[in-house]
Design an enzyme around this catalytic site. Structure first.
Site, PDB file in Angstrom:
ATOM      1  N   GLY A  40      14.137  27.999  36.427  1.00 51.34           N
ATOM      2  CA  GLY A  40      13.669  27.854  37.790  1.00 51.34           C
ATOM      3  C   GLY A  40      12.525  26.864  37.823  1.00 51.34           C
ATOM      4  N   CYS A  63      11.577  19.373  29.779  1.00 49.67           N
ATOM      5  CA  CYS A  63      10.590  20.322  29.258  1.00 49.67           C
ATOM      6  C   CYS A  63      10.574  20.363  27.735  1.00 49.67           C
ATOM      7  CB  CYS A  63      10.854  21.725  29.815  1.00 49.67           C
ATOM      8  SG  CYS A  63      10.451  21.903  31.569  1.00 49.67           S
ATOM      9  N   TYR A  75      10.831  28.085  27.843  1.00 57.74           N
ATOM     10  CA  TYR A  75      11.980  27.325  28.339  1.00 57.74           C
ATOM     11  C   TYR A  75      12.221  26.045  27.547  1.00 57.74           C
ATOM     12  CZ  TYR A  75      14.907  24.773  31.701  1.00 57.74           C
ATOM     13  OH  TYR A  75      15.912  24.058  32.303  1.00 57.74           O
ATOM     14  N   GLU A 105      12.827  27.899  42.873  1.00 55.25           N
ATOM     15  CA  GLU A 105      13.030  26.570  43.416  1.00 55.25           C
ATOM     16  C   GLU A 105      12.094  25.552  42.766  1.00 55.25           C
ATOM     17  OE1 GLU A 105      10.159  28.724  46.202  1.00 55.25           O
ATOM     18  OE2 GLU A 105      11.890  29.190  44.939  1.00 55.25           O
ATOM     19  N   LYS A 106      12.563  24.303  42.676  1.00 54.62           N
ATOM     20  CA  LYS A 106      11.754  23.206  42.169  1.00 54.62           C
ATOM     21  C   LYS A 106      10.884  22.637  43.288  1.00 54.62           C
ATOM     22  CE  LYS A 106      13.380  23.198  37.950  1.00 54.62           C
ATOM     23  NZ  LYS A 106      14.020  22.044  37.334  1.00 54.62           N
ATOM     24  N   GLN A 151      -0.737  15.929  39.986  1.00 56.39           N
ATOM     25  CA  GLN A 151       0.297  15.918  38.957  1.00 56.39           C
ATOM     26  C   GLN A 151       1.406  14.941  39.350  1.00 56.39           C
ATOM     27  OE1 GLN A 151      -0.961  18.586  40.848  1.00 56.39           O
ATOM     28  NE2 GLN A 151       0.129  20.384  40.076  1.00 56.39           N
TER      29      GLN A 151
END
Length: 341
Positions: A82, A123, A152, A194-195, A223
């Site tokens: 997620g 990631c 993750y 959600e992203k 960011q």
């Protein structure tokens, strides 16, 4: 063998990218498609009545064998994942996805799959290379020395290696793409998984319709990230799956923006300006991340190229309609829009 007679298998098919991939395979005229997801059918984002749909828990080896039997091209998109809020607070759950890919690889080998695609993630990249807000463009080699996203990212990096060793040791044809922040219609937009693009769209819609005219942003908003539109992702999966690219490769846009700039764009689409409240204690991930696309351009003479503003407009409109339907309690309308005969 005629490609239309092959059995194509998509796991994670009830999710955002999986559903879009199934739609694309149908659009190419493929007749034998098996879709698999742990979610009950009424929770799938896209559900097609003319394919074989299975609700199975792929943490169980026997279910991976059911999924892969007679499958010739296998696209493994199944994982617990997620947005940053989810992966920061569910590290063990994310790590357990290693069971899925390991057992899917075993089943693919057992039943003689011709091709196997694994969806990895940005990631996996070394966190020390992502401390700057200047959106460092991450090359594929930057995954090592390894310092992946805790939970993750480590699961994804381990599973990449499993794909490599199944190819080297057993001759299984494997391809791996590292996704960079995929967004678009028919995706998760509320509930914690959600992203950022979907979350920002929802928050702007909520602020506009409620009259509060305020939005909460996780972190400082400085960011930097890049965001890839779903259509580019699906095209990239197809190109990579049927290429000679052996190593894991970036699949992402190189158009980097700050989170504040992302909010700016959604506000402009919505026609509203909001007060911003920054939650500095919320999960915010690394400071900067962007996709270096040198390698994919070299191999494929292509890279994801949908402008962020174009993709955001489509995404905002879809989430707006979903939001209104949900507020009316008309979940039937939302679900029926995802079911295609």
């Amino acid at each position: 063998m005629n490609n239309q007679n092959k059995t194509y298998v998509v796991t994670g098919a009830g999710g955002f990218i999986g559903g879009a991939l199934v739609a694309a395979l149908r659009g190419r005229g493929y007749k034998s498609i098996r879709t698999v997801d742990i979610k009950p059918f009424d929770e799938w984002y896209q559900l097609f009545n003319d394919v074989e749909n299975l609700s199975l828990d792929l943490n169980l080896k026997e279910n991976c064998e059911i999924a892969c039997k007679e499958g010739k091209e296998i696209y493994n998109l199944a994982a617990n994942m997620g947005g940053m809020g989810f992966i920061e607070h569910n590290k063990a759950l994310c790590m357990l996805s290693v069971l899925i890919n390991t057992q899917m690889l075993q089943a693919a080998q057992k039943f003689g799959a011709e091709k196997y695609f694994y969806s990895s993630s940005a990631c996996v990249y070394n966190a020390d290379k992502q401390r700057s807000f200047e959106a460092p463009s991450l090359k594929e080699a930057d995954a090592y020395p390894a310092l992946a996203e805790d939970g993750y990212g480590w699961e994804k990096l381990f599973s990449e290696r499993m794909c490599r060793h199944f190819r080297e040791d057993f001759g299984l044809y494997t391809r791996v793409a590292r996704f960079h922040n995929v967004y678009g219609p028919n995706g998760t937009w509320y509930g914690g998984r959600e992203k950022a693009p979907a979350a920002i769209c929802r928050k702007v819609i909520e602020a506009k319709l409620s009259g509060r005219h305020e939005i909460e942003i996780w972190g400082t908003g400085n960011q930097t990230r890049s965001f890839m539109y779903i259509n580019d992702c699906i095209k990239g999966i197809d190109l990579i799956m049927h290429s000679d690219i052996l190593e894991p490769i970036n699949l992402g846009s190189s158009e980097a923006v700050t989170i504040n700039q992302l909010v700016d764009a959604v506000e402009e689409i919505s026609g509203i300006k909001l007060r911003r409240r920054y939650d500095l204690m919320a999960p915010k991930g690394v400071n900067g991340r962007n996709s270096d696309n040198s390698l994919i351009i070299k191999y494929l003479n292509w890279e994801p190229d949908t402008a962020l503003r174009v993709g955001l407009e489509e995404t905002y409109r879809w989430i707006y309609d979903q939001y209104l339907a949900r507020e009316r309690g008309d979940t039937r309308v939302v679900r029926e829009s995802a079911v295609v005969s």
